[in-house]
Design an enzyme around this catalytic site. Sequence first.
Site, short mmCIF file in Angstrom:
data_model
loop_
_atom_site.label_atom_id
_atom_site.label_comp_id
_atom_site.label_asym_id
_atom_site.label_seq_id
_atom_site.Cartn_x
_atom_site.Cartn_y
_atom_site.Cartn_z
N SER A 91 1.11 -1.05 -0.51
CA SER A 91 -0.18 0.17 -0.28
C SER A 91 0.92 1.49 -0.47
O SER A 91 1.64 1.02 -0.90
CB SER A 91 -1.07 -0.17 1.70
OG SER A 91 -1.73 0.97 0.77
N HIS A 144 -3.59 -0.90 -4.20
CA HIS A 144 -5.40 -1.33 -4.70
C HIS A 144 -6.06 -1.05 -5.81
O HIS A 144 -7.14 -0.15 -5.36
CB HIS A 144 -5.96 0.04 -3.19
CG HIS A 144 -4.93 -0.63 -1.83
ND1 HIS A 144 -6.13 -1.41 -1.11
CD2 HIS A 144 -4.40 0.42 -0.89
CE1 HIS A 144 -5.55 -1.17 -0.03
NE2 HIS A 144 -4.39 0.16 -0.08
N GLU A 147 -4.95 -5.10 -4.74
CA GLU A 147 -4.85 -5.93 -3.59
C GLU A 147 -4.15 -7.15 -3.85
O GLU A 147 -5.02 -7.82 -4.21
CB GLU A 147 -6.36 -5.41 -2.84
CG GLU A 147 -6.75 -4.32 -2.68
CD GLU A 147 -8.00 -4.30 -1.93
OE1 GLU A 147 -8.88 -4.69 -1.21
OE2 GLU A 147 -7.92 -2.80 -1.52
#
Lengths: 285, 285
Positions: free
Chosen positions: A136, A178, A205
């Site tokens: 992330s 994401h 993800e």
Amino acid sequence: MSETAHADPRRGSLLIIGGSEDREDDMQILERFIALCGGPDKRIAVLTAASRVPERMWAIYDAAFGGMNVTSRKPVHIASRAEANDAAMAAEVAQADGIFITGGDQKRLLALIGGTGLDEALHAALARGACIAGTSAGASAMSAHMLADGKADLHPEKGTVSLGAGIGFVQRVVIDQHFSQRQRLARLLTVVAQNPFLLGVGIDEDTALLIEAGGGIEILGAGAVTVIDGRHMVSNVADIRNRSVPEMVDVRLHLLPSGSRYGAAGDTATPAALSDFLKIVTNIA
Amino acid sequence: MSETAHADPRRGSLLIIGGSEDREDDMQILERFIALCGGPDKRIAVLTAASRVPERMWAIYDAAFGGMNVTSRKPVHIASRAEANDAAMAAEVAQADGIFITGGDQKRLLALIGGTGLDEALHAALARGACIAGTSAGASAMSAHMLADGKADLHPEKGTVSLGAGIGFVQRVVIDQHFSQRQRLARLLTVVAQNPFLLGVGIDEDTALLIEAGGGIEILGAGAVTVIDGRHMVSNVADIRNRSVPEMVDVRLHLLPSGSRYGAAGDTATPAALSDFLKIVTNIA
């Protein structure tokens, strides 16, 4: 951050994870990280500085790596640039076999560590042969040009994304995470419209782009990696007003699903259109 | 449906609308439709056969076109193939100056009119010089290969889209609508992965692709048109299982925002990468 200071031949690998990697079930990506570090007896550091809840982040990875019998695991909590310049801490990071950079906010991470001894130590570890993983925010932070903010929603919109200076393990790309789950194609196209020098790399993800020391790449996990190449693009972005949707003609898009491997011995031939991407990402700093 | 029967030089234009066009405020797209038909004194027919609530559809466009002072406006309600073969109705449609095809379900529309006298009448009207507009299902129905069903969500997935036979005003493309709003890139990529002969055309809501009789195209309305060209693509789609995500390398993507115009006198030069698209869509049946 240093784009030129790390001339050593790199011996380590990068594992760039799109967030929300499985931490409880088969943990394919985290298991691969430990394998890339050399196994569960190696020294693993977890850098939590992107997060405002570093203890909670550490608890998650302490449990996950503990469950894999990683015995030498410890957190690197950084709350100030002074801490990021602590020589003993930096020396320890430089000697780690694996460094895992958690999620949080990549701007926070770089504000704390950019240009510090820890920054240098991360580069030194990679050059020495460590595996560096980031998820992330920790993924976005890996490139030299880092996606800092972006609001583009349905369409690319001029002036709605901003870049910052990342750690700089990889040059000439910008990394978003994401990616499919948060429908971020429009903002990645916005980055490329305004910065055609950069290749856009969107990672889903529970999916990772592995850049191997030997020059190969692999996609692993549940989803896919999307590459946006705007170098051949014809666009009016220079001439339109902020908030307008740019014309973008001849953007090249590559969708690389999990299981794809390129560039290493025994792989299928790399399609010509992908070979530039391969050259760019494997030439990591 | 006839791909070869309409050899007359085409004199009409196509207005392909991505659904949810403004019908109450400035009605930019509907106003343009009426202008393309020749003005409010011309004969406008509204084909409601895609919808299971044709009277409600007619009420919407009756109000909209009435508000523009279109005096000669009438619905064409078709509830059976027998009705679609009614010679008097077909003759009237063939003589209309404008035909508006409403939303609903494109499979329902083609099941009712495909290969009928009405189908022929639509082609005859276009050849004669009428403007044919279609929105949502009415847009998808316009191509020879019509997107019938598609479930791909986050990623392209082999085997999740199916095509049918459309009216065939345009060849070699497949048209999707509500494109950005319903995040339909993955399903359009799925179509192109399996059918690289077809160019994918994704049209946003309240946005239209106008294909002019003179060979130019224009994007109008609130959003953009996305073109997906897979002809140069390298893909493993032939070899993977159903429901798997295909590798797709070197897909060409064009984002054409509202206000873009190509191919007509006075326009900016058409980028080379777009000229094939222009040739394909303007060579309408």
